[in-house]
Motif scaffolding. Structure first.
Motif, PDB file in Angstrom:
ATOM      1  N   ALA A  10      17.360 -31.160  -7.593  1.00 15.48           N
ATOM      2  CA  ALA A  10      17.441 -31.798  -8.906  1.00 15.48           C
ATOM      3  C   ALA A  10      16.297 -31.385  -9.823  1.00 15.48           C
ATOM      4  N   ARG A  11      15.172 -30.959  -9.243  1.00 10.80           N
ATOM      5  CA  ARG A  11      14.013 -30.595 -10.050  1.00 10.80           C
ATOM      6  C   ARG A  11      13.803 -29.081 -10.025  1.00 10.80           C
ATOM      7  N   GLY A  12      13.309 -28.554 -11.142  1.00  8.96           N
ATOM      8  CA  GLY A  12      12.964 -27.137 -11.179  1.00  8.96           C
ATOM      9  C   GLY A  12      14.141 -26.201 -11.237  1.00  8.96           C
ATOM     10  N   ARG A  13      15.301 -26.698 -11.701  1.00  6.16           N
ATOM     11  CA  ARG A  13      16.482 -25.847 -11.709  1.00  6.16           C
ATOM     12  C   ARG A  13      16.368 -24.716 -12.721  1.00  6.16           C
ATOM     13  N   GLU A  14      15.684 -24.971 -13.834  1.00  2.04           N
ATOM     14  CA  GLU A  14      15.629 -23.962 -14.886  1.00  2.04           C
ATOM     15  C   GLU A  14      14.629 -22.851 -14.577  1.00  2.04           C
ATOM     16  N   HIS A  15      13.589 -23.144 -13.789  1.00  3.40           N
ATOM     17  CA  HIS A  15      12.589 -22.132 -13.471  1.00  3.40           C
ATOM     18  C   HIS A  15      12.260 -22.184 -11.984  1.00  3.40           C
ATOM     19  N   PRO A  16      13.200 -21.810 -11.135  1.00  2.00           N
ATOM     20  CA  PRO A  16      12.968 -21.892  -9.691  1.00  2.00           C
ATOM     21  C   PRO A  16      11.815 -21.014  -9.227  1.00  2.00           C
ATOM     22  N   GLU A  17      11.527 -19.938  -9.986  1.00  3.74           N
ATOM     23  CA  GLU A  17      10.447 -19.044  -9.582  1.00  3.74           C
ATOM     24  C   GLU A  17       9.079 -19.712  -9.677  1.00  3.74           C
ATOM     25  N   SER A  18       8.987 -20.830 -10.449  1.00  2.00           N
ATOM     26  CA  SER A  18       7.705 -21.515 -10.607  1.00  2.00           C
ATOM     27  C   SER A  18       7.473 -22.586  -9.544  1.00  2.00           C
ATOM     28  N   ARG A  19       8.463 -22.817  -8.696  1.00  3.32           N
ATOM     29  CA  ARG A  19       8.331 -23.846  -7.682  1.00  3.32           C
ATOM     30  C   ARG A  19       7.498 -23.355  -6.504  1.00  3.32           C
ATOM     31  N   LEU A  20       6.919 -24.304  -5.776  1.00  5.30           N
ATOM     32  CA  LEU A  20       6.194 -23.948  -4.569  1.00  5.30           C
ATOM     33  C   LEU A  20       7.189 -23.434  -3.527  1.00  5.30           C
ATOM     34  N   ARG A  63      19.030 -19.382 -10.848  1.00  5.89           N
ATOM     35  CA  ARG A  63      19.251 -20.518 -11.744  1.00  5.89           C
ATOM     36  C   ARG A  63      20.745 -20.813 -11.859  1.00  5.89           C
ATOM     37  N   PRO A  64      21.136 -22.077 -11.845  1.00  4.87           N
ATOM     38  CA  PRO A  64      22.552 -22.420 -11.997  1.00  4.87           C
ATOM     39  C   PRO A  64      22.970 -22.377 -13.472  1.00  4.87           C
ATOM     40  N   ALA A 121      21.485  -3.550 -15.717  1.00  5.21           N
ATOM     41  CA  ALA A 121      20.477  -3.831 -16.746  1.00  5.21           C
ATOM     42  C   ALA A 121      19.272  -4.547 -16.161  1.00  5.21           C
ATOM     43  N   LEU A 122      19.476  -5.348 -15.105  1.00  5.24           N
ATOM     44  CA  LEU A 122      18.350  -6.001 -14.446  1.00  5.24           C
ATOM     45  C   LEU A 122      17.388  -4.957 -13.893  1.00  5.24           C
ATOM     46  N   VAL A 123      17.940  -3.840 -13.406  1.00  2.69           N
ATOM     47  CA  VAL A 123      17.120  -2.801 -12.804  1.00  2.69           C
ATOM     48  C   VAL A 123      16.427  -1.951 -13.867  1.00  2.69           C
ATOM     49  N   ASP A 124      17.205  -1.447 -14.854  1.00  6.16           N
ATOM     50  CA  ASP A 124      16.624  -0.481 -15.787  1.00  6.16           C
ATOM     51  C   ASP A 124      16.315  -1.040 -17.174  1.00  6.16           C
ATOM     52  N   GLY A 125      16.747  -2.274 -17.465  1.00  7.39           N
ATOM     53  CA  GLY A 125      16.465  -2.861 -18.771  1.00  7.39           C
ATOM     54  C   GLY A 125      17.244  -2.241 -19.907  1.00  7.39           C
ATOM     55  N   GLY A 126      18.226  -1.384 -19.581  1.00 11.18           N
ATOM     56  CA  GLY A 126      19.005  -0.719 -20.620  1.00 11.18           C
ATOM     57  C   GLY A 126      20.041  -1.633 -21.249  1.00 11.18           C
ATOM     58  N   ALA A 127      20.711  -1.121 -22.278  1.00 14.55           N
ATOM     59  CA  ALA A 127      21.737  -1.897 -22.976  1.00 14.55           C
ATOM     60  C   ALA A 127      22.923  -2.170 -22.060  1.00 14.55           C
ATOM     61  N   ARG A 128      23.590  -3.284 -22.297  1.00 14.74           N
ATOM     62  CA  ARG A 128      24.762  -3.641 -21.496  1.00 14.74           C
ATOM     63  C   ARG A 128      25.880  -2.630 -21.722  1.00 14.74           C
ATOM     64  N   SER A 129      26.522  -2.228 -20.644  1.00 15.39           N
ATOM     65  CA  SER A 129      27.554  -1.191 -20.727  1.00 15.39           C
ATOM     66  C   SER A 129      28.952  -1.757 -20.945  1.00 15.39           C
ATOM     67  N   ASP A 146      12.138 -12.401 -14.311  1.00 18.48           N
ATOM     68  CA  ASP A 146      10.947 -13.169 -13.934  1.00 18.48           C
ATOM     69  C   ASP A 146      11.063 -13.669 -12.494  1.00 18.48           C
ATOM     70  N   ALA A 147      12.264 -14.160 -12.129  1.00 17.44           N
ATOM     71  CA  ALA A 147      12.471 -14.639 -10.763  1.00 17.44           C
ATOM     72  C   ALA A 147      12.387 -13.490  -9.771  1.00 17.44           C
ATOM     73  N   LEU A 148      12.897 -12.320 -10.154  1.00 15.14           N
ATOM     74  CA  LEU A 148      12.824 -11.149  -9.285  1.00 15.14           C
ATOM     75  C   LEU A 148      11.370 -10.747  -9.055  1.00 15.14           C
ATOM     76  N   GLU A 149      10.559 -10.812 -10.107  1.00 12.19           N
ATOM     77  CA  GLU A 149       9.140 -10.487  -9.964  1.00 12.19           C
ATOM     78  C   GLU A 149       8.440 -11.493  -9.048  1.00 12.19           C
ATOM     79  N   ALA A 150       8.803 -12.791  -9.178  1.00 10.07           N
ATOM     80  CA  ALA A 150       8.226 -13.810  -8.309  1.00 10.07           C
ATOM     81  C   ALA A 150       8.656 -13.592  -6.861  1.00 10.07           C
ATOM     82  N   LEU A 151       9.922 -13.233  -6.671  1.00  6.52           N
ATOM     83  CA  LEU A 151      10.424 -12.937  -5.328  1.00  6.52           C
ATOM     84  C   LEU A 151       9.663 -11.757  -4.732  1.00  6.52           C
ATOM     85  N   THR A 152       9.405 -10.741  -5.541  1.00  5.14           N
ATOM     86  CA  THR A 152       8.689  -9.564  -5.071  1.00  5.14           C
ATOM     87  C   THR A 152       7.276  -9.914  -4.621  1.00  5.14           C
TER      88      THR A 152
END
Length: 206
Positions: A10-20, A63-64, A121-129, A146-152
């Protein structure tokens, strides 16, 4: 408790990467919905190279989101808001693309639960195809950059496995496109030969 609360807590749904890490793990442990999301993440239409534990770890960083039928989730050509990929949990999404000299978009495919969109686009940041539109009400899980960077930073081995799986998926798509292009080229060549046989050139009439 709602689907999203059961899946992500119920908590932290919008920014799961910031959770402990312990809180994130507790949010998915013992949740049948989280395990279902992990199962879909490992589907043949997604990233089947991940183990169950790796998939559960990734789900903890997602994030849901809900989208009403008719909502454009990803728009072709968009180059600024590209930092996420989407895992479909419920509903269907229509993938369309605009082709030169055509006014209306062409439907490429319709995707259901267990499908991924936006991973390139998540990988290369390019325009959506392509554009992706909810053809029904859609429930999905979103992995942001951001979540991918936190996971890394937190789980580098799992992040590496995730990106390897994404790269393999993109390579398979590229090979499939290359095969389709080859078949199209052969078809055009065959048609041209048929046209030449039906409409001989002036030199051939002599």
């Amino acid at each position: 408790m709602s689907l999203f609360d059961r899946l992500f807590g119920a908590r932290g749904r919008e920014h799961p990467e910031s959770r402990l890490p312990a809180d994130r793990q507790a949010a998915v442990d013992g949740s049948s919905t989280a395990h279902e999301a992990a199962r879909l993440l490992r589907a043949p239409t997604a990233l089947m190279q991940l183990s169950e534990d790796e998939a559960l770890t990734v789900v903890g960083f997602m994030r849901p989101r809900r989208f009403k039928s008719g909502t454009t989730i990803i728009r072709q050509g968009e180059a600024t808001d590209t930092g996420y990929m989407v895992l479909v949990l419920e509903g269907e999404i229509t993938v369309e693309t605009l082709i030169a000299r055509r006014v209306n978009p062409v439907t490429v495919t319709v995707l259901g639960p267990g499908s991924l969109i936006g991973e390139m686009a998540l990988v290369d940041g390019g325009a959506r195809s392509a554009s992706c539109t909810a053809s029904t009400d859609v429930v999905c899980a979103v992995l942001t950059r951001d979540a991918l960077e936190a996971l890394t930073a937190e789980q580098p081995a799992t992040a590496a496995k995730l990106m390897t799986a994404v790269a393999q998926r993109l390579a398979e798509r590229l090979r499939d496109s290359g095969h389709k292009l080859k078949v199209y080229s052969q078809l055009v060549q065959t048609m041209q030969q048929e046209i030449d046989s039906l409409m001989p050139t002036p030199d051939r009439r002599r």
